[in-house]
Scaffold this active site. Structure first.
Site, PDB file in Angstrom:
ATOM      1  N   GLY A 134      -5.508 -12.693 -18.184  1.00 22.84           N
ATOM      2  CA  GLY A 134      -6.948 -12.828 -17.973  1.00 22.84           C
ATOM      3  C   GLY A 134      -7.812 -12.312 -19.103  1.00 22.84           C
ATOM      4  O   GLY A 134      -9.034 -12.459 -19.057  1.00 22.84           O
ATOM      5  N   HIS A 135      -7.224 -11.701 -20.110  1.00 19.95           N
ATOM      6  CA  HIS A 135      -8.005 -11.132 -21.213  1.00 19.95           C
ATOM      7  C   HIS A 135      -7.818 -12.021 -22.435  1.00 19.95           C
ATOM      8  O   HIS A 135      -6.857 -11.858 -23.175  1.00 19.95           O
ATOM      9  CB  HIS A 135      -7.553  -9.691 -21.484  1.00 19.95           C
ATOM     10  CG  HIS A 135      -8.534  -8.906 -22.295  1.00 19.95           C
ATOM     11  ND1 HIS A 135      -8.356  -8.669 -23.627  1.00 19.95           N
ATOM     12  CD2 HIS A 135      -9.706  -8.315 -21.952  1.00 19.95           C
ATOM     13  CE1 HIS A 135      -9.375  -7.941 -24.080  1.00 19.95           C
ATOM     14  NE2 HIS A 135     -10.208  -7.727 -23.080  1.00 19.95           N
TER      15      HIS A 135
END
Length: 156
Positions: free
Chosen positions: A59-60
């Site tokens: 998610g980053h």
């Protein structure tokens, strides 16, 4: 019970087995794979081998995976906790080492999958069960992050 180094093993090296005995962190939040250059009450170097399988990469910036800067600070803090635990011979039964503060945090370059991060942590001040540290997270000798932080031993 603290694991003692086998005869002939370098006492400045701390393997993952001892790290797991000294700090409570576990997957996916354990951010130190091993430690080296341990000098009681002075300094330590934590090693984190970053892989693409780290859960935060999902998610980053998934198209350009970068380790979150706050996790670099956490990795330095965990390295400091290993130094504290070993220097003070903290009995982990009923006690924990808690992060107290972070100051002067700077993020200099991204950490990516495949990087090996060296967290060089040194004691700035030590009084009783409280340590203040200065740390740098380095990749290939280049500073990726730096911070000053503090931690203390508490009853749990």
């Amino acid at each position: 019970m603290t694991r003692k180094a086998p005869a002939g093993q370098d006492p400045t090296q701390i393997d993952i087995t001892e790290i797991l005995e000294r700090i409570p962190h576990r997957y996916p939040f354990l951010l130190v794979d091993r430690c080296e250059e341990y000098k009681p009450n002075e300094s330590i170097v934590g090693i984190k081998c970053v892989t693409v399988n780290e859960p935060f990469f999902q998610g980053h910036f998934p198209d350009y995976p970068v380790m979150p800067g706050v996790l670099l600070i956490e990795a330095m803090a965990q390295t400091g906790a290993v130094l504290m635990s070993k220097s003070l011979e903290v009995d982990t039964t009923g006690k924990a080492i808690f992060f107290m503060s972070a100051d002067n945090c700077r993020f200099r370059s991204p950490v990516r999958p495949g990087d090996v991060v060296r967290m060089a942590v040194r004691v700035v001040k030590h009084r009783g069960d409280i340590f203040k540290f200065a740390g740098e997270a380095l990749v290939n000798g280049k500073v990726a992050a730096e911070a000053e932080f503090a931690a203390m031993v508490v009853e749990t």
